[in-house]
Design an enzyme around this catalytic site. Structure first.
Site, short mmCIF file in Angstrom:
data_model
loop_
_atom_site.label_atom_id
_atom_site.label_comp_id
_atom_site.label_asym_id
_atom_site.label_seq_id
_atom_site.Cartn_x
_atom_site.Cartn_y
_atom_site.Cartn_z
N ARG A 34 -24.05 57.74 33.75
CA ARG A 34 -23.58 57.63 35.13
C ARG A 34 -24.71 57.82 36.14
O ARG A 34 -24.68 57.26 37.23
CB ARG A 34 -22.50 58.69 35.40
CG ARG A 34 -21.21 58.48 34.62
CD ARG A 34 -20.28 57.53 35.36
NE ARG A 34 -19.01 57.43 34.68
CZ ARG A 34 -17.98 58.24 34.89
NH1 ARG A 34 -18.06 59.21 35.79
NH2 ARG A 34 -16.85 58.06 34.22
N ASP A 143 -8.64 61.78 48.45
CA ASP A 143 -9.56 61.83 47.31
C ASP A 143 -10.76 62.67 47.73
O ASP A 143 -11.01 62.85 48.93
CB ASP A 143 -10.01 60.42 46.90
CG ASP A 143 -10.46 60.37 45.45
OD1 ASP A 143 -9.69 59.91 44.58
OD2 ASP A 143 -11.60 60.82 45.16
C1 LIG Z 1 -8.92 58.36 37.36
S1 LIG Z 1 -8.74 58.36 39.10
C2 LIG Z 1 -6.99 58.26 39.27
C3 LIG Z 1 -6.57 57.34 40.40
C4 LIG Z 1 -5.07 57.16 40.54
N1 LIG Z 1 -4.42 58.39 40.84
C5 LIG Z 1 -4.49 56.53 39.31
O1 LIG Z 1 -3.77 57.17 38.55
O2 LIG Z 1 -4.75 55.34 39.06
C6 LIG Z 1 -9.08 60.08 39.47
C7 LIG Z 1 -9.43 60.31 40.93
O3 LIG Z 1 -9.39 61.73 41.17
C8 LIG Z 1 -10.42 62.05 42.08
N2 LIG Z 1 -10.74 63.47 41.98
C9 LIG Z 1 -11.40 64.12 41.01
N3 LIG Z 1 -11.53 65.41 41.31
C10 LIG Z 1 -10.93 65.59 42.50
C11 LIG Z 1 -10.74 66.71 43.35
N4 LIG Z 1 -11.21 67.92 43.04
N5 LIG Z 1 -10.07 66.55 44.51
C12 LIG Z 1 -9.60 65.31 44.84
N6 LIG Z 1 -9.74 64.22 44.10
C13 LIG Z 1 -10.42 64.36 42.94
C14 LIG Z 1 -11.57 61.14 41.67
O4 LIG Z 1 -12.49 60.97 42.72
C15 LIG Z 1 -10.84 59.86 41.29
O5 LIG Z 1 -10.81 58.94 42.35
#
Ligand SMILES: C[S@@+](CC[C@H](N)C(=O)[O-])C[C@H]1O[C@@H](n2cnc3c(N)ncnc32)[C@H](O)[C@@H]1O
Length: 316
Positions: A34, A143
């Site tokens: 990454r 996010d």
């Molecule tokens: C795999 S994606 C899931 C997107 C969507 N919810 C879905 O199910 O398709 C995970 C998202 O969680 C966000 N994320 C990770 N840690 C986080 C945090 N501490 N607070 C807010 N968002 C977070 C990441 O930036 C990413 O965009």
């Protein structure tokens, strides 16, 4: 691989501290892969040199870019389908009945990535026959990643992205051409408010009726999952709804949620909210074939504190 154990620990600690994402041992290759493009773009010899510079200088911009690169943003429109079918067939009809006095519904997409999830919710809401112009629906999408929020706000998606999960009739109805891409039309975009929010920190949000917290908890360790679920429960109305990702659960983490099943869809409600009362038998979102609501789920408990199946006529 160029990074050593010490550099990996530095990055894992940084990411944990800023997002609560847990990069356990064995994720060295993920970090290397990454961060390689970031190291190249920023003119470093390799990933080790990038990390060395950040360690020495504490460069805030590079630190943020490292954290951004290590969030996993995989998403798609109507991901897994069932949550959106349950939203359409169960949650919206139930909330329209419960909120008939205020005609206000608030839905939170937490960890919304590049926006496909909140826009899928918005399309489901806008197309719902019960949501007339007298209703006020707000979709809050949050996010931790500023890069993802910027993309989400633009509402612009490539052909490849719309091919993933978006039914053709919805593409025609809710998107317009934008050069070789597609853009969500303004009435759908305007339903969604994007905001940066770190789930690892206090939310300070008003009450919401529905939370989509899908495919986010998987990146956290158990104490963080417990803490996030507790704070989500505090902003979720006592008769609200929670959707988690397919491999996520509240079981063993927060027994103040009940797990419910509708057709092939699973959702959670604060303990005591009970079963939603809904009527009608609508087709799955976007039309076409899909799981018929209320036909598949057995009543047998699957290890949850309380689990029930429901069908659109409210019969069990
Ligand atoms: C795999 S994606 C899931 C997107 C969507 N919810 C879905 O199910 O398709 C995970 C998202 O969680 C966000 N994320 C990770 N840690 C986080 C945090 N501490 N607070 C807010 N968002 C977070 C990441 O930036 C990413 O965009």
């Amino acid at each position: 691989m160029t990074i050593n154990g010490w550099a990996f620990t530095y990055v894992a600690d940084l990411v944990k501290q800023m997002t609560a994402i847990n990069l356990g041992p064995g994720k060295e290759y993920l970090v290397e892969n990454r961060l390689a493009p970031l190291a190249r773009e920023a003119g470093f010899r390799d990933v080790a040199a990038l990390i060395g510079r950040v360690q020495a200088s504490g460069d805030e911009r590079l630190r943020r870019q490292i954290v951004e690169a290590l969030t996993t943003n995989e998403t798609s429109f109507f991901r897994d389908r069932e949550p959106f079918t349950v939203l359409r067939q169960v949650v919206i009809p139930d909330l329209c009945r419960r909120r008939a006095g205020t005609r206000r519904i608030t839905i939170w997409s937490a960890g919304c990535s590049s926006g496909q999830e909140p826009y899928s919710i918005a399309m489901t809401v806008i197309d719902h026959p019960l949501i007339t112009s007298e209703w006020s629906v707000e979709i809050l999408a949050t996010d931790v990643s500023e890069e993802m929020l910027a993309k989400a706000k633009s509402g612009r998606y490539s052909q490849l992205e719309v091919n993933r999960g978006l039914p053709a009739p919805l593409l025609v109805r809710h998107f317009e051409r934008c050069e070789t891409d597609w853009r969500v039309v303004a009435p759908v975009r305007n339903l969604v408010r994007f905001q940066k929010l770190n789930l690892a920190e206090d939310f300070n949000l008003p009450f919401v009726d529905v939370v989509f917290l899908r495919n986010v908890l998987i990146y956290f360790d158990t104490p963080t999952k417990i803490d996030v679920l507790r704070r989500v429960r505090e902003v979720l109305r006592p008769d609200g709804y929670l959707f988690l990702g397919g491999s996520e659960t509240t079981l063993g983490l927060d027994d103040a949620f009940d797990r419910l099943v509708a057709g092939a869809g699973t959702f959670y409600r604060p303990r005591g909210a009970g079963m939603p009362e809904v009527a009608g038998d609508e087709p799955p979102v976007g039309g076409g074939a899909g799981p018929r609501f209320g036909t598949a789920a057995p009543m047998a408990a699957r290890g949850s504190a309380v689990q029930a199946s429901i069908n659109p006529l409210g019969r069990r």
